[in-house]
Structure formats: C-alpha cells, structure tokens
Write a protein that holds these residues in place. Structure first.
Motif, PDB file in Angstrom:
ATOM      1  N   THR A 168      54.831  43.727  34.968  1.00  0.00           N
ATOM      2  CA  THR A 168      56.181  43.331  34.549  1.00  0.00           C
ATOM      3  C   THR A 168      56.908  44.504  33.884  1.00  0.00           C
ATOM      4  O   THR A 168      58.118  44.664  34.067  1.00  0.00           O
ATOM      5  CB  THR A 168      56.145  42.109  33.607  1.00  0.00           C
TER       6      THR A 168
ATOM      7  N   ILE B  34      58.101  46.656  36.679  1.00  0.00           N
ATOM      8  CA  ILE B  34      59.235  46.018  37.352  1.00  0.00           C
ATOM      9  C   ILE B  34      60.518  46.256  36.558  1.00  0.00           C
ATOM     10  O   ILE B  34      61.554  46.647  37.109  1.00  0.00           O
ATOM     11  CB  ILE B  34      58.985  44.506  37.538  1.00  0.00           C
ATOM     12  N   ALA B  35      60.458  46.056  35.235  1.00  0.00           N
ATOM     13  CA  ALA B  35      61.653  46.233  34.401  1.00  0.00           C
ATOM     14  C   ALA B  35      62.125  47.684  34.433  1.00  0.00           C
ATOM     15  O   ALA B  35      63.326  47.957  34.559  1.00  0.00           O
ATOM     16  CB  ALA B  35      61.361  45.790  32.971  1.00  0.00           C
TER      17      ALA B  35
ATOM     18  N   SER C  82      63.589  48.483  37.878  1.00  0.00           N
ATOM     19  CA  SER C  82      64.871  47.783  38.029  1.00  0.00           C
ATOM     20  C   SER C  82      65.969  48.508  37.263  1.00  0.00           C
ATOM     21  O   SER C  82      67.081  48.697  37.778  1.00  0.00           O
ATOM     22  CB  SER C  82      64.774  46.348  37.500  1.00  0.00           C
ATOM     23  N   LEU C  83      65.668  48.913  36.022  1.00  0.00           N
ATOM     24  CA  LEU C  83      66.681  49.600  35.211  1.00  0.00           C
ATOM     25  C   LEU C  83      67.088  50.906  35.884  1.00  0.00           C
ATOM     26  O   LEU C  83      68.277  51.232  35.960  1.00  0.00           O
ATOM     27  CB  LEU C  83      66.146  49.857  33.795  1.00  0.00           C
TER      28      LEU C  83
ATOM     29  N   LEU D 135      69.315  50.095  38.780  1.00  0.00           N
ATOM     30  CA  LEU D 135      70.625  49.612  38.342  1.00  0.00           C
ATOM     31  C   LEU D 135      71.511  50.754  37.870  1.00  0.00           C
ATOM     32  O   LEU D 135      72.721  50.746  38.074  1.00  0.00           O
ATOM     33  CB  LEU D 135      70.455  48.601  37.207  1.00  0.00           C
TER      34      LEU D 135
ATOM     35  N   ARG E 284      74.002  51.341  43.600  1.00  0.00           N
ATOM     36  CA  ARG E 284      74.928  50.217  43.522  1.00  0.00           C
ATOM     37  C   ARG E 284      74.309  48.973  44.176  1.00  0.00           C
ATOM     38  O   ARG E 284      75.009  48.094  44.659  1.00  0.00           O
ATOM     39  CB  ARG E 284      76.252  50.585  44.208  1.00  0.00           C
ATOM     40  N   LEU E 285      72.981  48.964  44.193  1.00  0.00           N
ATOM     41  CA  LEU E 285      72.243  47.854  44.792  1.00  0.00           C
ATOM     42  C   LEU E 285      72.636  46.528  44.122  1.00  0.00           C
ATOM     43  O   LEU E 285      72.755  46.462  42.906  1.00  0.00           O
ATOM     44  CB  LEU E 285      70.748  48.116  44.577  1.00  0.00           C
ATOM     45  N   ASP E 286      72.838  45.494  44.925  1.00  0.00           N
ATOM     46  CA  ASP E 286      73.204  44.179  44.390  1.00  0.00           C
ATOM     47  C   ASP E 286      72.076  43.633  43.514  1.00  0.00           C
ATOM     48  O   ASP E 286      70.898  43.713  43.872  1.00  0.00           O
ATOM     49  CB  ASP E 286      73.455  43.228  45.553  1.00  0.00           C
ATOM     50  N   THR E 287      72.443  43.049  42.345  1.00  0.00           N
ATOM     51  CA  THR E 287      71.419  42.532  41.425  1.00  0.00           C
ATOM     52  C   THR E 287      70.562  41.442  42.078  1.00  0.00           C
ATOM     53  O   THR E 287      69.403  41.285  41.735  1.00  0.00           O
ATOM     54  CB  THR E 287      72.054  41.946  40.149  1.00  0.00           C
TER      55      THR E 287
ATOM     56  N   ILE F 266      67.625  43.000  43.610  1.00  0.00           N
ATOM     57  CA  ILE F 266      66.685  43.480  42.600  1.00  0.00           C
ATOM     58  C   ILE F 266      65.839  42.315  42.085  1.00  0.00           C
ATOM     59  O   ILE F 266      64.614  42.421  41.963  1.00  0.00           O
ATOM     60  CB  ILE F 266      67.452  44.182  41.458  1.00  0.00           C
ATOM     61  N   ILE F 267      66.487  41.188  41.830  1.00  0.00           N
ATOM     62  CA  ILE F 267      65.755  40.018  41.322  1.00  0.00           C
ATOM     63  C   ILE F 267      64.792  39.479  42.380  1.00  0.00           C
ATOM     64  O   ILE F 267      63.624  39.190  42.085  1.00  0.00           O
ATOM     65  CB  ILE F 267      66.753  38.930  40.860  1.00  0.00           C
TER      66      ILE F 267
ATOM     67  N   ALA G 201      61.897  41.874  42.678  1.00  0.00           N
ATOM     68  CA  ALA G 201      61.001  41.740  41.526  1.00  0.00           C
ATOM     69  C   ALA G 201      60.119  40.500  41.675  1.00  0.00           C
ATOM     70  O   ALA G 201      58.909  40.550  41.415  1.00  0.00           O
ATOM     71  CB  ALA G 201      61.817  41.659  40.248  1.00  0.00           C
TER      72      ALA G 201
ATOM     73  N   ARG H  39      81.488  43.790  38.642  1.00  0.00           N
ATOM     74  CA  ARG H  39      81.496  44.475  39.931  1.00  0.00           C
ATOM     75  C   ARG H  39      82.356  43.731  40.959  1.00  0.00           C
ATOM     76  O   ARG H  39      83.130  44.338  41.680  1.00  0.00           O
ATOM     77  CB  ARG H  39      80.060  44.593  40.449  1.00  0.00           C
TER      78      ARG H  39
ATOM     79  N   GLY I 224      58.223  37.813  37.568  1.00  0.00           N
ATOM     80  CA  GLY I 224      58.796  39.060  38.086  1.00  0.00           C
ATOM     81  C   GLY I 224      60.306  39.067  37.946  1.00  0.00           C
ATOM     82  O   GLY I 224      60.905  40.048  37.502  1.00  0.00           O
TER      83      GLY I 224
ATOM     84  N   ALA J 266      61.391  39.649  34.423  1.00  0.00           N
ATOM     85  CA  ALA J 266      61.230  41.053  34.016  1.00  0.00           C
ATOM     86  C   ALA J 266      62.432  41.878  34.486  1.00  0.00           C
ATOM     87  O   ALA J 266      62.953  42.719  33.752  1.00  0.00           O
ATOM     88  CB  ALA J 266      59.931  41.620  34.587  1.00  0.00           C
ATOM     89  N   ALA J 267      62.879  41.613  35.704  1.00  0.00           N
ATOM     90  CA  ALA J 267      64.062  42.319  36.210  1.00  0.00           C
ATOM     91  C   ALA J 267      65.293  41.941  35.395  1.00  0.00           C
ATOM     92  O   ALA J 267      66.176  42.773  35.158  1.00  0.00           O
ATOM     93  CB  ALA J 267      64.278  41.990  37.684  1.00  0.00           C
TER      94      ALA J 267
ATOM     95  N   ALA K 204      65.926  44.161  32.464  1.00  0.00           N
ATOM     96  CA  ALA K 204      66.612  45.401  32.839  1.00  0.00           C
ATOM     97  C   ALA K 204      68.106  45.149  33.040  1.00  0.00           C
ATOM     98  O   ALA K 204      68.948  45.955  32.625  1.00  0.00           O
ATOM     99  CB  ALA K 204      65.989  45.974  34.109  1.00  0.00           C
TER     100      ALA K 204
END
Lengths: 178, 191
Positions: free
Chosen positions: A136, A139-140, A143-144, A147, A151-154, A157-158, A161, B42, B125, B128-129, B132
């Motif tokens: 985890t 992953i964080a 992800s950070l 980000l 410009r990847l869509d959140t 990312i979720i 993850a 955005r 998971g 955790a993201a 961020a």
C-alpha cells in the motif's frame, strides 16, 4: 420511525457540521442514545461502508437511514445530506458580485489556502489507516508520482491501485498454498 | 485568465451537459470529497473552461463555509454560476444520486462485502491511491495562488492552518473563519 422525523434528526446533524464526519456525534446522540433505532455497531458499519464506496464521506447518513428504515430511510438520509448544500446559493450570489473587490478576493483566497493546509492534515489519519504494508505504501508513492508528473485520469489510478492490491493479495494466497 | 463572467459572455453549458459532467466526475472518487474537487478542477477549468479560476476559488472557499458535505455545496455553487437555479439543482442531483445509489446497494450487501477478501484487497489498494490523491489536491487548490511575492504568504497561511489543526486541535470551521478574518486584514496580494 417516522420518515420525516428521521429526516429532521439527520438534518440536525448535517446542517450543524462543516466537515466530513463532524455530524457523527449529533446523529449518534439522536438515533442511538435517544431514540434507540440504531446501534453503535451499525453506525460504525455505515462509516466503513461509505469509506469503501466512491463519493463523499457525508454519504454515511444515507447508510444510517437505510439501517433505520430501509429504502425510505435512505431517501430521508439523501435529502438530509443534500439540503444544506443549497445554502451556498445566497453565499455565491452575495460574494460573487463583490468578487472584483480586492478585500473579498483576499478573504476567499486565504480560506482556500487554509483549506489546503487542513487537507494535508486530514491526509495524515487517512494515510495511517490505509498505508499498512509495503504494497500500500508503494501504491501511494507511485500514485503520487503519476499524479504530479502526468495528466493520467484519477479513475485509472484508482482502478490500477485496486488491481495491483488484488493481484498482490492473490499472489500471497498462492505462495501460502505452495 | 478567462473572463470572470463566463456565463454572461459564453452562454454556458446546457443542463444536459451539466448533468453529464457532474454525474460522471462528482461521484466516483474514493477518498472523500476533497479528492473529487481535484477531478472537478480538471474537468471544469482545464478541459472545458466552464468556470474561471476566480469563480472556482469563489465556489471552493464558500463551499468550505457551507454546512454539510462540502463537495455537494461546491457542485451546487458551480451549477448556480453555470445556469442559475436550474443549474444548481441539476448539479446537486447529478452530484449526489449516483453515489447515494451505490451506498444503498453497498449497505444492502454489506454482510457479503465484509467477508469477501478479494473485495477487501481491491478496496485497500484503492484507498492507498486515495491518500496520494488527497495530498495532490492540496497542491491543486493552493498552486494558482502560489506565485510571485504571494508565495511566502501562501506557505505561511497553509502551515498555520495545518499546525492549528494538528497540534492545537482547533475545529476546521474556526480555522477557516480565522483565515477569512486574516484575509480581510491583509493588504491585497500582489503577484
């Protein structure tokens, strides 16, 4: 319990709270302590459910409504959640007309910047709760990085993850079996 | 920078467009409303230019001062700027109904969810993201103001809010109101 009363009790919580779960003590007092229509366990479950589904934390009142009175209760919870939001209209109307005034601008900017500081503070317990093992944490961190640099869509990312955590968990199960 | 009176000059998006964008982007972010605000930034500013940076600041700051769920107040305020009362109501409905339905389904299925380790692993998971995303959101909302000589001021205000909350446990609404008072007393920022 009468649905209108349930709505009013939940509204008492939401309309006097200004952040996330701040309405919880009021809801607990009204439904668990005074009216006995909800248990502390159910209240905890409502919060846990809301944290594992998308959307704002304030949604827990919908879950609470469902526990108390099924679908009509959930509707009462939804109404209690959205009613206070309408209060922003007069605020925007009033401040929006004065937006060009430097003082109004300065007030709004300072509030936004203070919110950023508060948000960073809010991330601490969230991190303590969520980042419990190397996977985890990784992953964080990744992800950070993504980000801040792409410009990847959140949403991706979720989903990514969730998939990585799921794969890691199934690998863990496999190694245990072997 | 865009003209602050977007609505008057450009006609603004239709109610269907508002419903579409708010239902797609205001509901599906894990990690609470603050992470969602970064997504809305955005979609509403960077991609569609529906709101000016000034109007985004306006809605965001006032949403923090509105009781209840900040994100929904933000949606309502943005909808109101885009298309008046009908825009506000549509944005509020679009921003709250899909996630409400998901919570109702999740609550109904709770006993199954609780014991399913696969679902739990995926959720771990995702959360955790979300940590961020929350950290990144701090930067998203602060950086438009972080320029020129205002940099020191931004760092000072954000750190003060952070420390008041973490060390002295001052309630967030009191910190925000204090920030408003400080903002009123400070000389106007020069970028």
């Amino acid at each position: 319990m009468n649905i209108i009363l349930l709505y009013l009790l939940l509204l008492k919580g939401t309309v006097t709270a200004f952040a996330g779960l701040a309405s919880l003590p009021v809801v607990q007092d009204a439904l668990v302590v005074q009216h006995h229509v909800l248990t502390d366990t159910q209240l905890n479950e409502a919060v846990a459910i809301t944290r594992s589904t998308p959307g704002p934390v304030g949604l827990y009142v919908v879950s609470v409504g469902y526990f108390v009175a099924g679908l009509p209760g959930a509707v009462a919870g939804w109404l209690a959640m959205i009613t206070p939001a309408l209060l922003i209209i007069p605020l925007v109307h009033f401040a929006g007309r004065r937006m060009e005034h430097p003082r109004v601008k300065s007030i709004l900017q300072t509030i936004v910047i203070a919110s950023a500081g508060l948000l960073l503070a809010a991330a601490i317990p969230l991190a303590r709760d969520a980042l419990t093992d190397p996977i985890t944490l990784a992953i964080a961190a990744v992800s950070l990085g993504l980000l801040l640099t792409t410009r990847l869509d959140t949403l991706w990312i979720i989903l990514g993850a969730a998939l990585i955590s799921l794969s890691a968990s199934s690998l863990g199960v496999l190694t245990k079996v072997i | 920078m865009l003209d602050p009176t977007d609505r008057a000059t450009r006609g603004g998006p239709s109610l269907v467009q508002i419903a579409d964008v708010f239902s797609r982007y205001a509901n599906f972010t894990l990690g609470g409303g603050s992470a969602t605000v970064a997504v809305m930034h955005r979609e509403l500013l960077d991609k569609r230019q529906w709101l000016s940076p000034d109007n985004f600041t306006l809605c965001f700051a006032l949403a923090r001062l509105t009781p209840g769920t900040n994100l929904l107040a933000f949606c309502t305020g943005a909808g109101w700027l885009l298309r008046g009362m009908s825009g506000a109501v549509i944005a509020l409905l679009a921003g709250s109904i899909p996630c409400t339905l998901m919570v109702v389904v999740a609550t109904a299925l709770f006993s199954h969810w609780q014991d399913n380790r696969w679902a739990q692993a995926a959720i771990h998971g995702a959360i955790a993201a979300a940590v961020a995303i929350t950290v990144k959101t701090c930067w998203t909302i602060a950086h438009p103001h972080f320029k020129g000589r205002a940099r020191f001021r931004v760092a000072l205000i954000a750190s003060a809010a952070f420390l008041l909350y973490v060390w002295l446990a001052v309630p967030p609404i009191e910190i925000l109101l204090l920030a408003g008072v400080v903002g009123a007393l400070l000389p106007p920022a020069r970028a």
